[in-house]
Design a protein around this motif. Structure first.
Motif, short mmCIF file in Angstrom:
data_model
loop_
_atom_site.label_atom_id
_atom_site.label_comp_id
_atom_site.label_asym_id
_atom_site.label_seq_id
_atom_site.Cartn_x
_atom_site.Cartn_y
_atom_site.Cartn_z
N VAL A 1 -0.82 8.77 -4.67
CA VAL A 1 -0.23 8.44 -5.96
C VAL A 1 -0.90 9.32 -7.01
CG1 VAL A 1 0.20 6.06 -5.25
CG2 VAL A 1 -1.90 6.61 -6.47
N ARG B 1 -0.80 2.13 -1.93
CA ARG B 1 0.16 2.86 -1.10
C ARG B 1 -0.47 3.15 0.25
NH1 ARG B 1 3.55 8.48 -2.53
NH2 ARG B 1 5.21 8.04 -1.02
N ASN C 1 1.46 3.80 3.25
CA ASN C 1 2.31 4.53 4.19
C ASN C 1 1.85 5.98 4.32
OD1 ASN C 1 3.46 4.91 1.40
ND2 ASN C 1 4.79 6.32 2.53
N TYR D 1 6.88 4.56 7.27
CA TYR D 1 6.24 3.26 7.14
C TYR D 1 6.18 2.59 8.51
CZ TYR D 1 7.22 3.43 2.07
OH TYR D 1 7.28 3.78 0.74
N PHE E 1 4.38 0.46 -0.24
CA PHE E 1 4.09 1.10 -1.51
C PHE E 1 4.34 0.02 -2.56
CE2 PHE E 1 4.93 5.22 -4.18
CZ PHE E 1 3.87 4.89 -4.99
N HIS F 1 5.70 -0.06 -8.53
CA HIS F 1 5.29 1.10 -9.31
C HIS F 1 6.51 1.66 -10.03
CE1 HIS F 1 6.86 2.66 -5.52
NE2 HIS F 1 7.17 3.79 -6.17
#
Length: 303
Positions: free
Chosen positions: A144, A158, A160, A200, A206, A209
């Motif tokens: 991110v 996050r 994944n 994933y 995630f 966001h």
């Protein structure tokens, strides 16, 4: 994660090698033409380069031409080591339907405000498989943007994995998919950031966001001034057969999940270009199976 770009030095090297008969270099000239990376965006020119590279024995170009036509049996034969007959690269190039690549399926509006839509069968199932194969070998922990610096970093929100498909990981098929997305978004192809393939596993997520840059943060404000606001997100679902894993919009109380090849499209800004805070969303975790997505952020700069 800016637009794909080939440097003047790289272009000069590829052109020099191509002039000497290097099929791989000719292929790269085709890729950058299809991607609009340092040269004008020109799909016809890209196909001419791919044909030439295929005629010079470049197997990657041969496979890409077959994929762009949709001849997946031939793609498999090339992968198995079968060579193309003389004249076949020219016939494949002529069979690529550029207009069809630019023609969009009907969309379904899922939300008027914020603007969210679904384009069903945006790409074919074999194209989904192609993109998974392109990205899978290069997956790493997803990142991110750090609020303080604006730099990418791993974060607990996050979990994944992902791969950013920069020019080194781009092929002609991906470049044509990106061109299709540019038509969908009604932007020049240079507005597209480097694409990503996301993966994933069960339990990976995630958390909620926003995709836009909050310009109240100085680092993000500098990013927007330099390359534009991340105004649009396109998510293409690359597989079926998993449970859970919806794209959730908690402030709307709604979740969406496309079928293989469908594209979920949402604007991260309102009609005046201001960040739309209602677009808070999450990539929820699969509860069974694995989830593959193709992610494309689109930048728009204010005049």
């Amino acid at each position: 994660m800016g637009a794909l770009e080939a440097s003047a030095e790289e272009l000069a090297q590829w052109r020099s090698r191509a002039a000497g008969g290097d099929g791989a270099a000719v292929r790269m000239l085709g890729i950058v033409a299809a991607a609009g990376a340092g040269v004008p965006h020109d799909l016809a020119a890209a196909l001419r380069h791919l044909q030439q590279a295929a005629e010079q024995g470049c197997r990657a170009s041969q496979s890409e031409l077959a994929a762009l036509v949709g001849n997946w049996r031939l793609v498999g034969e090339i992968a198995a080591g079968k060579g193309l007959q003389p004249g076949m690269p020219e016939r494949l190039r002529a069979a690529v339907d550029v207009a069809a690549w630019q023609r969009l399926p009907d969309g379904e509006v899922l939300s008027q405000a914020p603007r969210i839509a679904l384009a069903r069968k945006f790409i074919s199932a074999p194209l989904c498989d192609w993109l998974i194969r392109l990205g899978a070998p290069h997956l790493r922990a997803a990142e991110v943007y750090e609020p303080a610096s604006g730099a990418p970093a791993e974060h607990i929100a996050r979990t994944n994995r992902s791969v950013m498909l920069d020019l080194a990981h781009t092929d002609a098929v991906l470049a044509f998919v990106r061109s299709r997305i540019a038509v969908l978004a009604n932007v020049a192809i240079r507005g597209l950031e480097a694409s990503q393939v996301l993966h994933y596993e069960v339990g990976q997520e995630f958390r909620p966001h926003h995709d836009f840059f909050d310009v109240s943060n100085p680092a993000y404000a500098r990013e927007v001034a330099r390359t534009g606001q991340r105004a649009l997100t396109v998510l293409v679902y690359l597989n079926d057969g998993y449970q859970g894993g919806e794209t959730a919009f908690p402030l709307l109380g709604r979740s969406f999940k496309g079928r293989k090849g469908d594209a979920l499209v949402f604007w991260n800004v309102d009609e005046d270009g201001a960040p739309d805070w209602r677009t808070l969303h999450a990539g929820t975790a699969p509860t069974r199976g694995e989830k593959w997505l193709f992610s494309q952020w689109v930048r728009i700069r204010k005049p």
